[in-house]
Design an enzyme around this catalytic site. Sequence first.
Site, mmCIF file in Angstrom:
data_model
loop_
_atom_site.group_PDB
_atom_site.id
_atom_site.type_symbol
_atom_site.label_atom_id
_atom_site.label_comp_id
_atom_site.label_asym_id
_atom_site.label_seq_id
_atom_site.Cartn_x
_atom_site.Cartn_y
_atom_site.Cartn_z
ATOM 1 N N ASN A 196 37.303 44.380 -0.821
ATOM 2 C CA ASN A 196 36.636 43.115 -0.495
ATOM 3 C C ASN A 196 35.346 42.931 -1.281
ATOM 4 O O ASN A 196 35.130 41.891 -1.909
ATOM 5 C CB ASN A 196 36.351 43.041 1.011
ATOM 6 C CG ASN A 196 37.606 42.960 1.846
ATOM 7 O OD1 ASN A 196 38.714 42.931 1.317
ATOM 8 N ND2 ASN A 196 37.455 42.939 3.157
ATOM 9 N N HIS A 256 30.541 -4.238 -17.228
ATOM 10 C CA HIS A 256 31.782 -4.801 -16.671
ATOM 11 C C HIS A 256 32.856 -4.951 -17.749
ATOM 12 O O HIS A 256 33.769 -5.759 -17.617
ATOM 13 C CB HIS A 256 31.528 -6.165 -16.013
ATOM 14 C CG HIS A 256 30.398 -6.169 -15.042
ATOM 15 N ND1 HIS A 256 30.502 -5.701 -13.766
ATOM 16 C CD2 HIS A 256 29.106 -6.584 -15.193
ATOM 17 C CE1 HIS A 256 29.340 -5.816 -13.137
ATOM 18 N NE2 HIS A 256 28.467 -6.334 -13.989
ATOM 19 N N SER A 285 53.714 8.881 -33.296
ATOM 20 C CA SER A 285 54.836 8.511 -32.425
ATOM 21 C C SER A 285 56.132 8.982 -33.050
ATOM 22 O O SER A 285 56.298 8.936 -34.263
ATOM 23 C CB SER A 285 54.865 6.997 -32.230
ATOM 24 O OG SER A 285 56.095 6.584 -31.651
ATOM 25 N N LYS A 306 52.191 4.286 -35.958
ATOM 26 C CA LYS A 306 51.213 4.628 -34.928
ATOM 27 C C LYS A 306 50.302 5.780 -35.357
ATOM 28 O O LYS A 306 50.726 6.748 -35.961
ATOM 29 C CB LYS A 306 51.913 5.017 -33.624
ATOM 30 C CG LYS A 306 52.651 3.898 -32.932
ATOM 31 C CD LYS A 306 51.718 2.828 -32.398
ATOM 32 C CE LYS A 306 50.818 3.336 -31.298
ATOM 33 N NZ LYS A 306 51.579 3.759 -30.112
ATOM 34 N N GLU A 319 42.811 11.166 -25.280
ATOM 35 C CA GLU A 319 43.635 10.763 -24.139
ATOM 36 C C GLU A 319 43.865 11.964 -23.218
ATOM 37 O O GLU A 319 43.837 11.844 -21.993
ATOM 38 C CB GLU A 319 44.972 10.211 -24.622
ATOM 39 C CG GLU A 319 44.870 8.891 -25.372
ATOM 40 C CD GLU A 319 46.231 8.440 -25.874
ATOM 41 O OE1 GLU A 319 47.002 7.889 -25.069
ATOM 42 O OE2 GLU A 319 46.520 8.661 -27.069
#
Length: 431
Positions: free
Chosen positions: A164, A210, A331, A337, A344
């Site tokens: 422990n 925003h 891709s 792409k 990401e």
Amino acid sequence: MVFTAALYSSFTATSSSSSRYALSATPSYCTFPPRRIATPRMGTSQFQAQAQAKEAKLWGGRFKEGVTDAVERFTESISFDKQLYKQDIKGSRAHASMLAHQGLISESDRDSIIEGLEEIERRIENGEFNWRADREDVHMNIEAALTDMIGEPAKKLHTARSRNDQVLTDFRLWCRDAIDGILVSMKQLQVSLLTLALRNEGLIVPGYTHLQRAQPVLLQHLLLAYVEEIERDAGRLVDCRARMNFCPLGACALAGTGLPIDRFTTSEALGFTAPLKNSIDAVSDRDFVLEFLSANAITAVHLSRLGEEWVLWASEEFGFITPSDSVSTGSSIMPQKKNPGPMELVRGKSARVIGDLVTLLTLCKGLPHAYNRDLQEDKEPVFDSVKTILGMLEVSAEFALNITFNRERIQKALPAGHLDATTLADYLVNK
């Protein structure tokens, strides 16, 4: 903006305690003699215990039967806690030296133990060590291997020590080392962001609130906002490190020991500030882990926000940045792409780090004092959190050094959105 020398030294320095407080809750007439380790039958592979007669467990003195294979598979932790081997060996060396200093073992036994531990460490680092599932965890694997190697002296190493307090010592040492590594990676990301800012000195970009165009800002100002966030993240880890830097060794199972140990000697040898004051708290506490994972989760959120911004800015709609091929992905079906894949994933992996914190909070919420086997589950989320946050910091720093800001595209975008409206209002107020 980046770590100051004083800040950096604060998480490596340790302080000494002037007062020696009593920890043991065990009456002086209670002693805990060394536990015997049965001579093991060596296996031939990591998890081949099922195919042979299992050796007696360290804790198996009162048991007439061994555990079933299913129980053994379910309860073993060696598959993940072997990451603690370096800290476990470090703690055992300090413990053996203290036992010899206190006259609980001989100096020759101490020397044999330390030499054996050094050889085991060498074998582990060279990939020559045989980890066995029937020995359950990192502590029992190392201790049993030491017994195979040097015989009787190894059986004295467990004097005045329980798994422990041993595992908590290992874990605090591991987390302390992990924090040091994360702090270095944070500094590297800060330097990368500063480098990117200096490369683009004077570049004005739209500022957003925003997600709507608000006011023009210098790109440097925006990038330095992330530097400031990471500085706070580093400060949380520095504070966490200072609070976790106390030694559980000597708490044993929960009530200390009646043997004449010196907890301050082992604490100092391991670089801790002082021993923990309360033996029950010493083996129960996981606050240091929760705080560590909380700090990691906040850092992950900051990195996720950086990733989100750069993913948006790399889109055709914004077109503000172009990542180099070295930090982009493509891709399988669309040859045109070029994706900011690493950022990401930074955004996505933040969920893992947050989840690791929630796992620990949930694990601890219903546990009574002192140690409970549930706490075996505390390590994998910590290991995962540290590995993930280090990867996120590293790839974010790489990405920062391999992107180009499209000045022409940005300058063409500046007139749209009435970005000077607030400046004009301020002018009219002054008039």
